[in-house]
Each structure stands twice: as C-alpha cells, then as structure tokens.
Design a protein around this motif. Structure first.
Motif, mmCIF file in Angstrom:
data_model
loop_
_atom_site.group_PDB
_atom_site.id
_atom_site.type_symbol
_atom_site.label_atom_id
_atom_site.label_comp_id
_atom_site.label_asym_id
_atom_site.label_seq_id
_atom_site.Cartn_x
_atom_site.Cartn_y
_atom_site.Cartn_z
ATOM 1 N N ARG A 143 3.954 5.631 11.933
ATOM 2 C CA ARG A 143 3.089 5.186 10.846
ATOM 3 C C ARG A 143 3.321 6.066 9.626
ATOM 4 O O ARG A 143 3.396 7.290 9.734
ATOM 5 C CB ARG A 143 1.624 5.299 11.248
ATOM 6 N N SER A 144 3.409 5.430 8.489
ATOM 7 C CA SER A 144 3.506 6.125 7.212
ATOM 8 C C SER A 144 2.437 5.535 6.303
ATOM 9 O O SER A 144 2.113 4.360 6.400
ATOM 10 C CB SER A 144 4.890 5.918 6.585
ATOM 11 N N HIS A 145 1.895 6.349 5.423
ATOM 12 C CA HIS A 145 0.832 5.901 4.529
ATOM 13 C C HIS A 145 1.402 5.538 3.163
ATOM 14 O O HIS A 145 2.366 6.145 2.703
ATOM 15 C CB HIS A 145 -0.227 6.993 4.372
ATOM 16 N N PHE A 146 0.776 4.546 2.533
ATOM 17 C CA PHE A 146 1.183 4.193 1.179
ATOM 18 C C PHE A 146 -0.034 4.001 0.303
ATOM 19 O O PHE A 146 -1.129 3.721 0.779
ATOM 20 C CB PHE A 146 2.078 2.945 1.167
ATOM 21 N N VAL A 147 0.160 4.197 -0.996
ATOM 22 C CA VAL A 147 -0.879 3.965 -1.981
ATOM 23 C C VAL A 147 -0.513 2.737 -2.806
ATOM 24 O O VAL A 147 -1.348 1.921 -3.142
ATOM 25 C CB VAL A 147 -1.058 5.207 -2.901
#
Length: 121
Positions: free
Chosen positions: A69-73
C-alpha cells in the motif's frame, strides 16, 4: 519492469486468491498505471499502481519486488511509498483485514530517511 511482466504477476496473484480476496480485487483493481513518486532526494520515480483503496493504492515496487500500500494526496502522485514485498493476494488480505478491524493491520513503511542515528552499545 514492463507492463506485460506486471500483468503476469497480477494474473498469477489473482489465481492464488481466495474468493473474498478475488471479489475485493475485482472491485478495487485497475489496469496498471505508472504514477510518480518523488523521493526525499527529489528524484522522480515511476511506480506501477494496480488498485485504488480510498486515499491509498496497491502498488508494485520494482525495488522491493512486491506489492504494498502506498498513500496519495493527488491522483497520479504517490505521497508515501510502501516498501513491502508481498504477493498480490497477501496485499488483498491486508485490505480485507483492515476492513474487518476498522484500522490498518499492517504498518506503513516508507523509504529510509538519511541521517545520523545512535547505535546500540
């Protein structure tokens, strides 16, 4: 990694998924897209994204050879890169566990941050 090789990993992972994992995958999976991740050194890296989960993605990390999982804005730009080495079905199970428990079941990890750290003596 090229897109054809990534599809091979995705298809192999989907074949190993149980029914709950596969149902989730069929809802959140997308055709692979390359998103941008800017490292702490300011280098832009291209990361394969294969699923959208709220404000995070399931991405394939070519450096760690696994899904995480990677986070994005902002769509198309990864803000915090996951460094897991999971197979796709394991990443799907992590999302299922999170949905069941109501909180993240796997720690968030990002790249090492340079600096001086005191070691054990």
């Amino acid at each position: 990694m090229n897109e054809a090789a990534l599809w091979d990993l995705i298809n192999a992972g989907r074949e190993r998924m149980n029914i709950a994992q596969r149902r989730l995958w069929d809802v959140i999976g997308i055709d692979p897209q390359q998103w941008t991740y800017r490292s702490s050194e300011g280098d832009d890296q291209r990361i394969w994204v294969v699923a959208l989960v709220g404000r995070s993605v399931i991405s394939y990390n070519e450096f760690a050879y696994g899904f995480d999982r990677s986070h994005f804005v902002k769509y198309g730009e990864i803000a915090e890169l996951g460094w897991g080495q999971a197979d796709l079905e394991v990443a799907m199970q992590d999302v299922l566990n999170e949905m069941e428990r109501g909180q993240r079941a796997v720690p968030t990890v990002s790249e090492p941050r340079p600096g001086t750290y005191l070691g054990r003596r």
